[in-house]
Enzyme design. Sequence first.
Site, PDB file in Angstrom:
ATOM      1  N   ARG A 110       0.826  -1.211   0.000  1.00 23.10           N
ATOM      2  CA  ARG A 110       0.000   0.000   0.000  1.00 23.10           C
ATOM      3  C   ARG A 110       0.861   1.261   0.000  1.00 23.10           C
ATOM      4  O   ARG A 110       0.572   2.227  -0.711  1.00 23.10           O
ATOM      5  CB  ARG A 110      -0.942   0.009   1.206  1.00 23.10           C
ATOM      6  CG  ARG A 110      -1.807   1.266   1.294  1.00 23.10           C
ATOM      7  CD  ARG A 110      -2.935   1.127   2.283  1.00 23.10           C
ATOM      8  NE  ARG A 110      -2.474   0.879   3.640  1.00 23.10           N
ATOM      9  CZ  ARG A 110      -3.300   0.801   4.693  1.00 23.10           C
ATOM     10  NH1 ARG A 110      -4.607   0.936   4.511  1.00 23.10           N
ATOM     11  NH2 ARG A 110      -2.812   0.577   5.897  1.00 23.10           N
ATOM     12  N   ASP A 147       8.243 -12.325 -13.119  1.00 28.37           N
ATOM     13  CA  ASP A 147       8.463 -13.466 -12.237  1.00 28.37           C
ATOM     14  C   ASP A 147       8.828 -14.653 -13.120  1.00 28.37           C
ATOM     15  O   ASP A 147       8.299 -14.783 -14.231  1.00 28.37           O
ATOM     16  CB  ASP A 147       7.211 -13.782 -11.409  1.00 28.37           C
ATOM     17  CG  ASP A 147       7.532 -14.539 -10.135  1.00 28.37           C
ATOM     18  OD1 ASP A 147       7.427 -13.959  -9.049  1.00 28.37           O
ATOM     19  OD2 ASP A 147       7.899 -15.734 -10.235  1.00 28.37           O
ATOM     20  N   CYS A 234      14.771 -10.018   2.584  1.00 29.68           N
ATOM     21  CA  CYS A 234      14.104 -10.793   3.630  1.00 29.68           C
ATOM     22  C   CYS A 234      15.075 -11.766   4.282  1.00 29.68           C
ATOM     23  O   CYS A 234      14.651 -12.710   4.956  1.00 29.68           O
ATOM     24  CB  CYS A 234      12.889 -11.534   3.068  1.00 29.68           C
ATOM     25  SG  CYS A 234      13.281 -12.743   1.787  1.00 29.68           S
TER      26      CYS A 234
END
Length: 290
Positions: A110, A147, A234
Amino acid sequence: RLVNAEGDGLPGLNVDVYGDVVTVQITALGMKRLEDVVFDALVTLLSPRAIYTVAAGGVSSREGFTTAPGIVRGGEVKEVRFLEHGVALSIDPEHGQKTGAFLDQRENHRRVGSLCAGADVLDCYTYLGGFALQALAQGARRATAIDMSPRAIERARQHASWAGVTDRLDLVEADVFRWLEAAPARAFDVLIVDPPKFAPSKSTLDAALKGYRKLNAMAMSCAREGAILATASCSQAVDVETFERTLAAAAVDARRRITVLETMHQPADHPVPPGFTEGRYLKMLLLRVE
């Protein structure tokens, strides 16, 4: 996220809830031995239509067990639909990545989308299309989403159809590194780089940092003057300071100047105990590229 391992006092257990479907990831042998207790407790508390287990990757093998993805309670569910900030998405609870969707990035979807009005957007490692679709929902002119997984591309295409934005979204099935090598220079106003974990352990840190450096340098070469680059890691083994230094080196390689505008992490339903830096694994930097 209902349970976030150490942050909720239950090490080795992650539980995500998608309406009446629950996905469970177990990453510790002690929790594995209690899995039936966990499943029964979730049935009692939530009365879900189904509970699925998902694989824990290399973590479980190091702990001495394996988990086969699949249903453990309830009836089979092929597709679970849900809304993320007004955008309809779906997962396959048995064959999705991690626990189905990257719920740790949902607030960042967002936030980045809010910067995309009128922009040409590049979304690398799009998976379900989370960043690209939020960008289009918030006024992006056009988005290119990449992707290498055919399954991910097809699901993102389905989500784009639900959102009515297929005419503004270019989906590309490709390896991101190879695509960026041939990508047009200075073609995008907002770029998202959200790769999988490059450093699963400290032993792979040096190779991971080289990968982050090369990847981000190529992305910066695609950025227009004054563009925004939202880039993530990550990997628990990569802390924020190390990631920033790597991005600075990438800017030198790309002959661009960058400024850190904002640093983002996972949302509040992914809590961590004080001092447990490994729990703050997700770091996403908003950079201005000049």
